[in-house]
Motif scaffolding. Sequence first.
Motif, short mmCIF file in Angstrom:
data_model
loop_
_atom_site.label_atom_id
_atom_site.label_comp_id
_atom_site.label_asym_id
_atom_site.label_seq_id
_atom_site.Cartn_x
_atom_site.Cartn_y
_atom_site.Cartn_z
N PHE A 72 0.83 -1.20 0.00
CA PHE A 72 0.00 0.00 0.00
C PHE A 72 0.87 1.25 0.00
O PHE A 72 1.94 1.29 0.60
CB PHE A 72 -0.89 0.03 1.25
CG PHE A 72 -1.87 -1.10 1.35
CD1 PHE A 72 -3.14 -1.00 0.80
CD2 PHE A 72 -1.52 -2.28 1.99
CE1 PHE A 72 -4.04 -2.04 0.89
CE2 PHE A 72 -2.42 -3.33 2.10
CZ PHE A 72 -3.69 -3.21 1.54
N ILE A 73 0.36 2.30 -0.65
CA ILE A 73 0.97 3.62 -0.60
C ILE A 73 -0.09 4.60 -0.08
O ILE A 73 -1.30 4.34 -0.19
CB ILE A 73 1.49 4.08 -1.98
CG1 ILE A 73 0.39 4.03 -3.02
CG2 ILE A 73 2.68 3.22 -2.41
CD1 ILE A 73 0.80 4.58 -4.38
N ARG A 74 0.35 5.71 0.48
CA ARG A 74 -0.56 6.66 1.13
C ARG A 74 -0.96 7.76 0.16
O ARG A 74 -0.10 8.40 -0.45
CB ARG A 74 0.11 7.26 2.37
CG ARG A 74 -0.85 7.94 3.34
CD ARG A 74 -0.15 8.15 4.68
NE ARG A 74 -1.06 8.66 5.68
CZ ARG A 74 -1.06 9.92 6.10
NH1 ARG A 74 -0.20 10.79 5.58
NH2 ARG A 74 -1.91 10.32 7.03
N TRP A 79 -4.42 4.68 2.90
CA TRP A 79 -3.49 3.73 2.30
C TRP A 79 -4.23 2.92 1.24
O TRP A 79 -5.24 2.27 1.53
CB TRP A 79 -2.90 2.81 3.37
CG TRP A 79 -1.98 3.55 4.31
CD1 TRP A 79 -2.31 4.16 5.48
CD2 TRP A 79 -0.58 3.76 4.12
NE1 TRP A 79 -1.20 4.75 6.04
CE2 TRP A 79 -0.13 4.51 5.23
CE3 TRP A 79 0.34 3.40 3.13
CZ2 TRP A 79 1.20 4.90 5.37
CZ3 TRP A 79 1.66 3.79 3.28
CH2 TRP A 79 2.08 4.53 4.38
N VAL A 80 -3.73 3.00 0.00
CA VAL A 80 -4.40 2.35 -1.13
C VAL A 80 -3.43 1.35 -1.76
O VAL A 80 -2.22 1.51 -1.68
CB VAL A 80 -4.84 3.39 -2.18
CG1 VAL A 80 -5.84 4.36 -1.58
CG2 VAL A 80 -3.65 4.13 -2.76
N PRO A 81 -3.96 0.30 -2.40
CA PRO A 81 -3.07 -0.68 -3.04
C PRO A 81 -2.18 -0.01 -4.08
O PRO A 81 -2.63 0.83 -4.86
CB PRO A 81 -4.04 -1.67 -3.69
CG PRO A 81 -5.29 -1.54 -2.90
CD PRO A 81 -5.37 -0.10 -2.50
N ARG A 82 -0.93 -0.40 -4.09
CA ARG A 82 0.01 0.14 -5.06
C ARG A 82 -0.20 -0.54 -6.41
O ARG A 82 -0.13 -1.77 -6.51
CB ARG A 82 1.44 -0.10 -4.58
CG ARG A 82 2.49 0.63 -5.39
CD ARG A 82 3.86 0.18 -4.95
NE ARG A 82 4.90 1.11 -5.34
CZ ARG A 82 6.20 0.85 -5.22
NH1 ARG A 82 6.60 -0.31 -4.70
NH2 ARG A 82 7.09 1.73 -5.60
N GLU A 83 -0.45 0.25 -7.41
CA GLU A 83 -0.75 -0.29 -8.73
C GLU A 83 0.44 -1.06 -9.28
O GLU A 83 1.59 -0.60 -9.23
CB GLU A 83 -1.10 0.86 -9.69
CG GLU A 83 -1.58 0.38 -11.05
CD GLU A 83 -2.02 1.53 -11.93
OE1 GLU A 83 -2.26 1.29 -13.14
OE2 GLU A 83 -2.12 2.67 -11.42
#
Length: 324
Positions: A72-74, A79-83
């Motif tokens: 995850f990235i902020r 915090w969202v899943p990192r593409e």
Amino acid sequence: MPKVHQQAQSCMELFHKFKESRVALLGEKLTFSGIGDRDVYNITAPFTDDGERVIAGRVESRDTERSEIHFFIRRDGVWVPREGAPRLSLQDPFFTKIKGELVLGGVEVFFDPYDSQHIVSWRTLFYRGGRINDLKLFAAGPMNMKDIRLIELPNGRIGVFTRPFGVAGATAVIGYTQIQSLDHLNEEALLGADLFLDQFLPSEWGGANEVHLLSNGLVGVLGHIAYYDEQRNRHYHSMTFAYDPYTGIKTPIKIIATRDLFPEGPSKKNDLADVIFSGGLQRLGDGLAVLYAGVSDAEAHRIVIPDPFDEYEQHYQAVKDVSA
């Protein structure tokens, strides 16, 4: 480092000692999105990959222990899943850097073929690479062993903390060994680790969750200590101790955080209400540190606490390895 004589104290004794000296603190819940109605818990501390701050977390539905590790990235406080990042079918992520290379691990679980929710065994898998998207599987730990953690030592060797299950009349204990390189990380080396038989009562257990090289040559261990009460409820607390990799001398365990320091929230099961699982510690350099933890097997939280490793750096000195 002066010789430290110790005798295992119960989790309850350590808890009461912690309550007597702790200051008023309150953690905060981390917010995650992009994973549907699943939970994120047992996270790592943030680390840098390709110039971004990343957290690895255990993602799973509330009614199962079939898990994935997501990265995850902020973004805007969430915090969202990192593409484009990989997803690993593992539990309880951890990371370190060895000779500049990212080493990431997690727990692979094996389910009863006749009961899809019943775990019968587990082992730790290790991946390595220059960056998250380059990670490749390179080693596996013994069956029934979690909480294997690595640390690069100043002499170039790698310190390895283990956690054998059901040995020497104990539920689970911490062990330690050293290897020459990641190529020597194998079952034989892990099963040959020296065991710490004076840290936990036989009915209690614990493990290392993250290891820091301290400025005085010691290694600071962030971990957990746990027990069942009479109603078979589980109680997990965050703890630390320091270890001299050259003499084998270690300090007594000290609890640094408990569930009641965090906001109230749901638990995966009723018997997990009093559980925090140390994920990682970010040292701020001003006497404070941020502890990242899984809470009640349902949420991920963080809390600012006095840096527990400051004491070890100020009062102890490692014996330098003459072979370094």
